[in-house]
Write a protein that holds these residues in place. Structure first.
Motif, PDB file in Angstrom:
ATOM      1  N   THR A  65       0.849  -1.193   0.000  1.00  0.00           N
ATOM      2  CA  THR A  65       0.000   0.000   0.000  1.00  0.00           C
ATOM      3  C   THR A  65       0.880   1.236   0.000  1.00  0.00           C
ATOM      4  O   THR A  65       1.811   1.354   0.810  1.00  0.00           O
ATOM      5  CB  THR A  65      -0.904   0.016   1.249  1.00  0.00           C
ATOM      6  N   VAL A  66       0.582   2.171  -0.899  1.00  0.00           N
ATOM      7  CA  VAL A  66       1.371   3.397  -1.020  1.00  0.00           C
ATOM      8  C   VAL A  66       1.146   4.275   0.215  1.00  0.00           C
ATOM      9  O   VAL A  66       0.008   4.536   0.610  1.00  0.00           O
ATOM     10  CB  VAL A  66       0.983   4.182  -2.293  1.00  0.00           C
ATOM     11  N   VAL A  67       2.261   4.708   0.808  1.00  0.00           N
ATOM     12  CA  VAL A  67       2.197   5.699   1.897  1.00  0.00           C
ATOM     13  C   VAL A  67       2.377   7.085   1.297  1.00  0.00           C
ATOM     14  O   VAL A  67       1.606   8.006   1.571  1.00  0.00           O
ATOM     15  CB  VAL A  67       3.275   5.414   2.965  1.00  0.00           C
ATOM     16  N   ARG A  68       3.396   7.226   0.477  1.00  0.00           N
ATOM     17  CA  ARG A  68       3.636   8.494  -0.233  1.00  0.00           C
ATOM     18  C   ARG A  68       4.604   8.230  -1.372  1.00  0.00           C
ATOM     19  O   ARG A  68       5.343   7.246  -1.367  1.00  0.00           O
ATOM     20  CB  ARG A  68       4.196   9.565   0.710  1.00  0.00           C
ATOM     21  N   LYS A  69       4.599   9.160  -2.327  1.00  0.00           N
ATOM     22  CA  LYS A  69       5.542   9.086  -3.439  1.00  0.00           C
ATOM     23  C   LYS A  69       6.868   9.665  -2.981  1.00  0.00           C
ATOM     24  O   LYS A  69       6.898  10.648  -2.238  1.00  0.00           O
ATOM     25  CB  LYS A  69       4.997   9.883  -4.634  1.00  0.00           C
TER      26      LYS A  69
ATOM     27  N   VAL B 281       8.160   4.660  -4.587  1.00  0.00           N
ATOM     28  CA  VAL B 281       7.244   5.120  -3.531  1.00  0.00           C
ATOM     29  C   VAL B 281       7.669   4.533  -2.194  1.00  0.00           C
ATOM     30  O   VAL B 281       8.423   3.558  -2.134  1.00  0.00           O
ATOM     31  CB  VAL B 281       5.781   4.698  -3.822  1.00  0.00           C
TER      32      VAL B 281
ATOM     33  N   ALA C 296       6.108   2.534   0.863  1.00  0.00           N
ATOM     34  CA  ALA C 296       4.930   1.680   0.982  1.00  0.00           C
ATOM     35  C   ALA C 296       5.022   0.785   2.208  1.00  0.00           C
ATOM     36  O   ALA C 296       6.098   0.608   2.802  1.00  0.00           O
ATOM     37  CB  ALA C 296       4.777   0.837  -0.273  1.00  0.00           C
TER      38      ALA C 296
ATOM     39  N   HIS D 211       7.994  -1.732   5.979  1.00  0.00           N
ATOM     40  CA  HIS D 211       7.802  -0.359   5.514  1.00  0.00           C
ATOM     41  C   HIS D 211       9.099   0.051   4.826  1.00  0.00           C
ATOM     42  O   HIS D 211      10.188  -0.147   5.361  1.00  0.00           O
ATOM     43  CB  HIS D 211       7.521   0.562   6.724  1.00  0.00           C
TER      44      HIS D 211
ATOM     45  N   GLN E 232      -0.962   7.469  -5.462  1.00  0.00           N
ATOM     46  CA  GLN E 232      -1.565   8.290  -4.417  1.00  0.00           C
ATOM     47  C   GLN E 232      -1.591   7.473  -3.126  1.00  0.00           C
ATOM     48  O   GLN E 232      -1.630   6.239  -3.174  1.00  0.00           O
ATOM     49  CB  GLN E 232      -3.003   8.673  -4.799  1.00  0.00           C
ATOM     50  N   PRO E 233      -1.512   8.125  -1.978  1.00  0.00           N
ATOM     51  CA  PRO E 233      -1.575   7.374  -0.714  1.00  0.00           C
ATOM     52  C   PRO E 233      -2.816   6.479  -0.678  1.00  0.00           C
ATOM     53  O   PRO E 233      -3.917   6.895  -1.032  1.00  0.00           O
ATOM     54  CB  PRO E 233      -1.645   8.475   0.344  1.00  0.00           C
ATOM     55  N   GLY E 234      -2.609   5.235  -0.281  1.00  0.00           N
ATOM     56  CA  GLY E 234      -3.691   4.263  -0.204  1.00  0.00           C
ATOM     57  C   GLY E 234      -3.796   3.369  -1.430  1.00  0.00           C
ATOM     58  O   GLY E 234      -4.480   2.339  -1.382  1.00  0.00           O
TER      59      GLY E 234
END
Length: 201
Positions: A70-74, A96, A98, A109, A120-122
């Motif tokens: 899952t993306v946390v941030r780019k 990213v 994640a 992480h 995008q986050p999420g």
């Protein structure tokens, strides 16, 4: 290889030198070796490479797992990069940060490459990891392994053919050098007055 066609012609020719026949026989032997040894070397090396690579495919499939991240941030400043492990080399990847869960259940992480163009986050995407959750390259597929094995077999066949032809050329070169040395000795024996009138020749 012209010497092969001349082999029959030289058989009973009184002008035939032993080295002419030797060159023709060397060419014939080289041709037969290329026709026999080259396919054998190619199939042997290709078969061994195929076995080793397919075993590697099975090991990688058993030890590498596809998990969902899952993306946390780019990652700031990351641009789209070509995926070096993609089959076409045209798949673009974005770095990213994640979160993901390893096959053994441990949470992870970190910074990874995603297949998302504008993450995008999420957002969710898949990555390859080992059992402990460390990111790894995607496993080698069977078709790519077979292609590598075929290329290895072709390379071995070409190398075998090159070695045979190189050996033939070396043998012929040595025979020609020996022939020239004999000619030099014959000219030395004839002396500087060879062919002049009144010298007793």
């Amino acid at each position: 290889m012209r010497a092969i066609s001349g082999l029959w012609r030289w058989r009973h020719n009184p002008l035939c030198r032993p080295t002419d026949l030797a060159e023709a026989w060397a060419a014939l032997a080289a041709l037969l070796l290329i026709l026999v040894v080259t396919p054998l070397a190619g199939s042997l090396v290709g078969g061994l490479a195929q076995d080793a690579l397919q075993e590697s495919v099975h090991e990688q499939r058993a030890s590498r797992h596809l998990v969902t991240a899952t993306v946390v941030r780019k990652v700031e400043g990351s641009a789209l990069d070509a995926d070096p492990e993609a089959a076409t080399g045209r798949d673009l990847r974005t770095r990213v940060v994640a979160d993901w869960t390893a096959p053994d259940g441990s949470p992870h992480h970190g910074s990874v490459m995603s297949s998302l163009e504008s993450p995008q986050p999420g957002d969710r995407f898949t990555i390859w990891t080992d059992r402990q959750g460390r990111t790894v390259a995607r496993p080698l597929d069977s078709a790519t392994a077979s292609t590598h094995a075929v290329l290895a077999g072709l390379g071995a066949a070409l190398l075998a053919a090159g070695l045979v032809e190189g050996s033939r050329r070396l043998v012929v070169w040595r025979m020609v050098r020996r022939r020239y040395a004999r000619w030099d000795q014959a000219w030395d024996k004839a002396g500087p007055d060879w062919g002049r009138t009144g010298t007793g020749s």
